[in-house]
Design a protein around this motif. Structure first.
Motif, PDB file in Angstrom:
ATOM      1  N   VAL A 451      -3.282  -8.084  12.457  1.00  0.00           N
ATOM      2  CA  VAL A 451      -2.462  -8.428  11.081  1.00  0.00           C
ATOM      3  C   VAL A 451      -3.169  -8.848  10.281  1.00  0.00           C
ATOM      4  N   VAL A 452      -3.372 -10.541  11.298  1.00  0.00           N
ATOM      5  CA  VAL A 452      -4.123 -11.721  11.551  1.00  0.00           C
ATOM      6  C   VAL A 452      -4.912 -11.535  10.475  1.00  0.00           C
ATOM      7  N   PHE A 453      -5.830 -10.601  11.252  1.00  0.00           N
ATOM      8  CA  PHE A 453      -7.495 -10.735  11.297  1.00  0.00           C
ATOM      9  C   PHE A 453      -7.482 -10.003  10.007  1.00  0.00           C
ATOM     10  N   ILE A 454      -6.267  -9.077   8.918  1.00  0.00           N
ATOM     11  CA  ILE A 454      -6.796  -8.539   7.771  1.00  0.00           C
ATOM     12  C   ILE A 454      -6.020  -8.908   6.576  1.00  0.00           C
ATOM     13  N   ALA A 455      -5.296  -9.951   7.174  1.00  0.00           N
ATOM     14  CA  ALA A 455      -4.869 -10.818   6.192  1.00  0.00           C
ATOM     15  C   ALA A 455      -5.777 -12.117   5.705  1.00  0.00           C
ATOM     16  N   MET A 456      -6.295 -12.196   6.680  1.00  0.00           N
ATOM     17  CA  MET A 456      -7.336 -13.394   6.592  1.00  0.00           C
ATOM     18  C   MET A 456      -8.629 -13.186   5.600  1.00  0.00           C
ATOM     19  N   ARG A 457      -9.281 -11.614   5.943  1.00  0.00           N
ATOM     20  CA  ARG A 457     -10.240 -11.078   5.451  1.00  0.00           C
ATOM     21  C   ARG A 457     -10.165  -9.690   3.880  1.00  0.00           C
ATOM     22  N   PHE A 458      -8.771  -9.832   3.528  1.00  0.00           N
ATOM     23  CA  PHE A 458      -8.423  -9.024   2.838  1.00  0.00           C
ATOM     24  C   PHE A 458      -7.111  -9.079   1.844  1.00  0.00           C
ATOM     25  N   GLY A 459      -6.351 -10.045   2.631  1.00  0.00           N
ATOM     26  CA  GLY A 459      -5.578 -10.009   1.681  1.00  0.00           C
ATOM     27  C   GLY A 459      -4.119  -9.705   1.971  1.00  0.00           C
ATOM     28  N   ARG A 460      -3.203  -9.714   0.819  1.00  0.00           N
ATOM     29  CA  ARG A 460      -1.555  -9.180   0.787  1.00  0.00           C
ATOM     30  C   ARG A 460      -1.545  -7.502   1.037  1.00  0.00           C
ATOM     31  N   GLY A 461      -2.241  -6.570   0.412  1.00  0.00           N
ATOM     32  CA  GLY A 461      -1.843  -5.455   0.366  1.00  0.00           C
ATOM     33  C   GLY A 461      -2.324  -4.930   0.831  1.00  0.00           C
ATOM     34  N   PRO A 462      -3.568  -4.716   1.867  1.00  0.00           N
ATOM     35  CA  PRO A 462      -3.955  -4.051   3.884  1.00  0.00           C
ATOM     36  C   PRO A 462      -3.116  -5.005   5.042  1.00  0.00           C
ATOM     37  N   SER A 463      -3.166  -6.102   4.183  1.00  0.00           N
ATOM     38  CA  SER A 463      -2.052  -6.541   6.380  1.00  0.00           C
ATOM     39  C   SER A 463      -0.782  -6.542   5.701  1.00  0.00           C
ATOM     40  N   ILE A 464      -0.236  -5.898   4.994  1.00  0.00           N
ATOM     41  CA  ILE A 464       1.034  -5.330   4.663  1.00  0.00           C
ATOM     42  C   ILE A 464       1.000  -3.533   5.593  1.00  0.00           C
ATOM     43  N   LEU A 465       0.099  -3.770   5.233  1.00  0.00           N
ATOM     44  CA  LEU A 465      -0.005  -1.227   5.545  1.00  0.00           C
ATOM     45  C   LEU A 465      -0.616  -1.628   6.869  1.00  0.00           C
ATOM     46  N   ALA A 466      -1.234  -3.212   7.460  1.00  0.00           N
ATOM     47  CA  ALA A 466      -1.253  -2.702   8.600  1.00  0.00           C
ATOM     48  C   ALA A 466       0.111  -3.082   9.415  1.00  0.00           C
ATOM     49  N   SER A 467       1.242  -4.526   9.351  1.00  0.00           N
ATOM     50  CA  SER A 467       2.160  -4.491   9.741  1.00  0.00           C
ATOM     51  C   SER A 467       2.659  -2.685  10.326  1.00  0.00           C
ATOM     52  N   LEU A 468       2.826  -2.123   8.780  1.00  0.00           N
ATOM     53  CA  LEU A 468       3.161  -1.392   8.701  1.00  0.00           C
ATOM     54  C   LEU A 468       2.860  -0.130  10.054  1.00  0.00           C
ATOM     55  N   LEU A 469       2.323  -0.024   9.661  1.00  0.00           N
ATOM     56  CA  LEU A 469       1.246   0.708  10.559  1.00  0.00           C
ATOM     57  C   LEU A 469       0.696   0.977  11.689  1.00  0.00           C
ATOM     58  N   GLY A 470       1.614  -1.392  12.527  1.00  0.00           N
ATOM     59  CA  GLY A 470       0.929  -1.314  14.079  1.00  0.00           C
ATOM     60  C   GLY A 470       3.003  -1.231  14.803  1.00  0.00           C
ATOM     61  N   VAL A 471       4.117  -1.735  13.579  1.00  0.00           N
ATOM     62  CA  VAL A 471       4.904  -1.050  14.047  1.00  0.00           C
ATOM     63  C   VAL A 471       5.842   0.885  14.135  1.00  0.00           C
ATOM     64  N   ALA A 472       4.744   1.134  13.271  1.00  0.00           N
ATOM     65  CA  ALA A 472       5.023   2.541  13.649  1.00  0.00           C
ATOM     66  C   ALA A 472       4.226   3.463  14.892  1.00  0.00           C
ATOM     67  N   ILE A 473       3.172   3.149  15.382  1.00  0.00           N
ATOM     68  CA  ILE A 473       2.443   3.264  16.274  1.00  0.00           C
ATOM     69  C   ILE A 473       2.880   2.691  17.660  1.00  0.00           C
ATOM     70  N   PHE A 474       2.962   1.234  17.314  1.00  0.00           N
ATOM     71  CA  PHE A 474       3.918   0.839  18.428  1.00  0.00           C
ATOM     72  C   PHE A 474       4.877   1.872  19.323  1.00  0.00           C
ATOM     73  N   ASP A 475       5.993   1.517  17.947  1.00  0.00           N
ATOM     74  CA  ASP A 475       7.421   2.601  18.010  1.00  0.00           C
ATOM     75  C   ASP A 475       7.199   4.134  19.075  1.00  0.00           C
ATOM     76  N   PHE A 476       6.013   4.915  18.175  1.00  0.00           N
ATOM     77  CA  PHE A 476       4.830   6.514  18.768  1.00  0.00           C
ATOM     78  C   PHE A 476       4.676   6.828  19.787  1.00  0.00           C
ATOM     79  N   LEU A 477       3.873   5.094  20.512  1.00  0.00           N
ATOM     80  CA  LEU A 477       3.308   5.032  21.478  1.00  0.00           C
ATOM     81  C   LEU A 477       3.238   4.761  23.178  1.00  0.00           C
ATOM     82  N   PHE A 478       4.331   2.836  22.477  1.00  0.00           N
ATOM     83  CA  PHE A 478       4.429   2.778  23.796  1.00  0.00           C
ATOM     84  C   PHE A 478       6.043   1.425  24.174  1.00  0.00           C
ATOM     85  N   VAL A 479       6.883   2.479  22.764  1.00  0.00           N
ATOM     86  CA  VAL A 479       7.844   2.822  23.180  1.00  0.00           C
ATOM     87  C   VAL A 479       9.045   3.956  23.202  1.00  0.00           C
TER      88      VAL A 479
END
Length: 912
Positions: A451-479
């Motif tokens: 998420v930090v990498f995306i925020a540094m390179r592409f700003g707020r919108g893509p980083s929020i999308l990365a946050s939501l996807l990351g939480v969803a995938i983390f819940d789906f695969l690792f919890v």
């Protein structure tokens, strides 16, 4: 009233200003709308009050104009005698500046600030006399009518139909420490005029018909009141700044219109204009550019720029502020400018959004004390959700001429979202490889890193999308349960929620840091560009160099070909000659440039004046006049007209104008100095020639007339004596004329040295032979070292040097005193000296002796034009040597000059 701690830089500036005020006297101006309102009377009353306080106050000059009540007030005050000046057969009485400086009272009264002094005074204007008094630490009381202010001269001439020629610069009025308005209604002033209390009856009748018409007096009174109010407002702002008072004082209406990138901006500007007109108040249009607004599309940025240009056309001052927080920037600027009313749009957020995210209007209502807020409602179509469409159509319907939107920002945003998905997929693969070997907390850190990498390179919108996807995938695969969005253990809900919140916060923070870093980078680049241009302009010593540097930097920064055009002696714009560069514009329309020069207004492409022109034409002006025109052919109008770029260009133009003004003033000062020097030399030449030619001419005329009229009565020896006198005085006149001609040729550089190898003893011998008769009775000693080398010189010129030095010695030393001629050889040079045993050179005059027409007044001195030593110096300088004079310890003076031995002396064949 709230008082805050002052800024250190502002405190330092204030301390320096207070130091300057402490050294300088105070200026008080008794200000009125017209003659006869009672300015001088009020000034004399104030003088009596100060005198009653035991203040040392005198009257330097007061014009009573025959008014008895004014003249009575002079009684009891010390009056300085006036200076008598003879001018064209008339004796004029003027203020005696030197007597006032010598008397140096605490306060002095000097009437008629705009008065023009007579020729013979130190300064051409009386306000310049007063400036010198203030610099000497003397307080001054003076009087001034509003028609004498320089900036109002044209307006008053149009109102009254009478041109006022005696004016005072506005800077003098603005620098006054105190302005006391002496006001009188027009009807009362006209009554005073009819009663003969202002002018004599005949003059009063003429004045009432012309300048003193009631309409004129009303207009002049309004101008005087406005000028006084503006001066008081400036003093109030200075007081607030000096005391660090941030709270707004409701003393003068000043309106600020806050606009944004929406369809309401144009309505806000027009409403602000109507409000300012109804209140007759100053108004400012402010656009605050936050990091979020800097990411606006090109269409919306063009729309904001169009609104700012509209506000300028309507008479507003436009300001663009850059700040991370809009509310704090608006409040700070409002306090600095003492804004009393703010016009802005109603908040668009409703319900829970306004409650959670806040509103700019709510913050201003809470924190902007003593400021009234005027809220303008949104158009009706905004309420049904169609506002955005209307906004886009507004910008597309009325774009700034020549500005078009780009799609690169949209492509970049889409690319950012693609990268967000790709990075989260890569992070998921990496986390899957780590799963089972590391704790879940470590996997969470991996997702946050993405998420930090995306925020540094592409700003707020893509980083929020990365946050939501990351939480969803983390819940789906690792919890547990895996491959499901349900959560078996409630503690994982806290983990997922914390992960989502932290990810969003990090994305926002990184996006803000990225935006601020981008803004700081732009500011640093602009500062660097300004520094480079300022450095090059400062180093430029001529107008041509300034133009080269300006054209180069404008081309580098704006990517646009350009040229700077100046008027000729007739005021017509012409193409430059000699400084065209490869990036210069060669196809400028001179007619458009001439219009810009005449009207001091912007014109050309992208403007509302002559928009069909191919280039943009900027007036290049200082405070006094238009110096020239900058013609810019932009590749992209947005690169010129965006607010930050426009301010950068305005700063460029200001620096260029200052540099050109500096060079022109320097050149003017140099020419003035040359003219002064030429005049001084001319006067010295005429004085010397008239004095030194009169004596020999008188002798020649007297001797010749005696020979003609009394030839039969003269003896042979008397005739011989008279003939010898005529001959000797003729030689003296010939010598004077030759010296003047030699000096003229040396100064003009028309004499070429005929250098050859000569033995020094031959040159000295020839000189002694030539002056044998004049040296008779003196002991002449020549001391040359053994093996003295030959010197490579113009022998005739060096002989002239020795002759002039010896003649100078004969003129200023007692008869029969000895003379010494010496030579000394040292490394690379030969020093030749002539010494005497006279009274020596007065201390401090060693260097002045070699100036043109300078002569030491001495009892033993004979006549001379004062060019002999100056010719010696010019000849020695032409040989690359130096000449000097100093006193001998044993008495007398010694003149010495050094001839460089740059060439090897030739070998002479031995004598057989």
């Amino acid at each position: 009233m709230t008082i805050e701690r002052p800024d250190p830089d502002q405190l330092l500036v204030r301390v320096e200003r207070e130091k300057a005020k402490a050294r300088r006297g105070r200026l008080k101006i008794f200000f009125g709308a017209a003659a006869g309102v009672g300015k001088t009377y009020a000034m004399l009353l104030a003088a009596h009050e100060r005198r009653a306080e035991n203040i040392d106050i005198i009257v330097g000059l007061v014009e009573t104009h025959g008014r008895k009540e004014t003249a009575i007030l002079l009684e009891g005050l010390e009056v300085l005698p006036l200076k008598q000046i003879d001018y064209r057969g008339t004796t004029l009485r003027e203020f005696d500046l030197d007597a006032a400086l010598k008397r140096k009272p605490s306060v002095i009264l000097v009437d008629e600030l705009a008065h023009t002094n007579a020729q013979g005074c130190r300064h051409p204007k009386r306000w310049q006399d007063i400036e010198e008094l203030l610099d000497a630490g003397i307080d001054v009381y003076t009087a001034l009518n509003v028609q004498h202010l320089e900036s109002l001269n044209d307006d008053i001439g149009q109102i009254s139909g009478i041109r006022v020629w005696e004016t005072v610069p506005d800077t003098v009025f603005e620098a006054a420490n105190e302005i006391e308005l002496v006001d009188l209604p027009p009807d009362e002033l006209l009554d005073r005029l009819k009663d003969g209390k202002v002018y004599l009856p005949q003059q009063a009748e003429e004045a009432i018909k012309h300048f003193f018409r009631k309409g004129n007096l009303i207009a002049l009174r309004e101008l005087a009141l406005r000028q006084t109010a503006n001066q008081v407002d400036t003093q109030m702002l200075n007081y607030r700044e000096d005391n660090s008072i941030s709270e707004v004082w409701q003393v003068n209406e000043r309106i600020m219109v806050c606009i944004g990138s929406n369809a309401l901006a144009e309505r806000l500007v027009r409403s602000g204009k109507r409000l300012a007109t109804s209140l007759r108040a100053e108004w400012i249009v402010v656009y605050v550019e936050t990091p979020e607004l800097q990411r606006l599309s090109a269409e919306k940025r063009d729309g904001v720029l169009r609104i700012l240009r509209l506000a300028e056309q309507l008479g507003a001052e436009t300001v663009t502020l850059s700040a991370p927080d809009m509310s704090s920037a608006i409040i700070k600027f409002s306090n600095e400018r003492n804004v009393t009313k703010i016009v802005m749009g109603k908040p668009t957020r409703r319900g829970w959004k306004r409650l959670l995210l806040g509103s700019l209007v709510d913050v201003l209502i809470s924190d902007a004390h003593n400021i009234n807020l005027y809220l303008l409602g949104s158009p009706r179509y905004d309420r049904d959700g169609s506002g955005d469409k209307a906004e886009v159509s507004l910008y597309r319907k009325n774009p700034l001429p020549g500005l078009g939107g780009k799609l690169s920002s949209r492509k970049k945003d889409t690319l950012g979202y693609v990268w967000a998905v790709a990075v989260i997929v890569a992070i998921t693969v990496l986390a899957y490889l780590m799963f089972g070997r590391f704790e879940l907390a470590n996997l969470v850190m991996v997702f946050l890193l993405g998420v930090v990498f995306i925020a540094m390179r592409f700003g707020r919108g893509p980083s929020i999308l990365a946050s939501l996807l990351g939480v969803a995938i983390f819940d789906f695969l690792f919890v547990t349960p895996y491959f499901s969005f349900s959560v078996s253990d409630s503690q994982y809900l806290v983990t997922l929620l914390a992960m989502l919140i932290v990810a969003i916060l990090i994305s926002n923070l990184m996006a803000n840091v990225r935006s601020q870093a981008k803004v700081a980078g732009h500011r640093e680049r602009r500062a660097t560009v300004l520094y480079a241009m300022s450095r090059d302009l400062t180093a430029s010593q001529s107008e041509d160099e300034i133009v080269r540097a300006a054209v180069h930097h404008l081309y580098s920064e704006f990517g646009s070909r350009n040229v700077i055009l100046f008027p000729d002696t007739n005021g017509r714009i012409v193409y430059p000659a000699g400084h065209a560069m490869s990036e210069s514009l060669r196809a400028a329309d001179l007619s458009v440039a001439q219009w810009v020069m005449d009207h001091n207004e912007l014109a050309g492409q992208g403007t509302h004046t002559l928009p069909g022109a191919e280039a943009i034409y900027f007036p290049l002006s200082n405070k006094e006049s238009v110096l020239g025109v900058l013609v810019l052919l932009p590749v992209n109008l947005r690169r010129v007209f965006l607010p930050e770029q426009q301010k950068l260009l305005e700063t460029f133009l200001g620096q260029i104008a200052q540099a050109i003004t500096r060079v022109r003033l320097t050149e003017q000062a140099r020419k003035t100095q040359l003219e002064i020097e030429a005049e001084r030399l001319r006067n010295s030449l005429l004085s010397s020639i008239s004095h030194d030619l009169r004596t020999p001419l008188a002798t020649i005329v007297g001797s010749a007339s005696t020979l003609v009229e009394e030839d039969h009565a003269l003896k042979a020896e008397d005739k011989l004596e008279l003939s010898r006198a005529i001959y000797n005085e003729g030689l003296r006149m010939s010598s004077l004329v030759n010296n003047i001609l030699d000096m003229a040729r040396l100064d003009a550089g028309t004499i070429e040295l005929n250098k050859q190898w000569f033995p020094l003893e031959e040159i000295i011998g020839a000189v002694l032979t030539l002056l044998q008769k004049r040296l008779a009775g003196r002991l002449v000693t020549v001391k040359l070292p053994p093996g003295t080398p030959m010197i490579y010189v113009d022998a005739v010129m060096i002989e002239q040097v020795l002759i002039n030095l010896l003649e100078n010695l004969l003129r200023y030393t007692p008869e029969r005193s000895p003379v010494e001629i010496m030579a000394e050889v040292f490394f690379g040079a030969m020093e030749i000296s002539i010494a005497d045993q006279g009274q020596g050179i007065p201390k401090g005059l060693e260097n002045k002796l070699f100036e043109k027409f300078y002569r030491v007044r001495h009892e033993a001195a004979q006549s001379g034009v004062g060019l002999g030593l100056a010719i010696c110096k010019a000849i020695i300088d032409a040989h690359g040597g130096t000449i000097q004079v100093q006193n001998r310890p044993t008495g007398g003076a010694i003149f010495s000059f050094v001839i460089p031995l740059d060439h090897a002396s030739p070998m002479l064949d031995p004598e057989e």
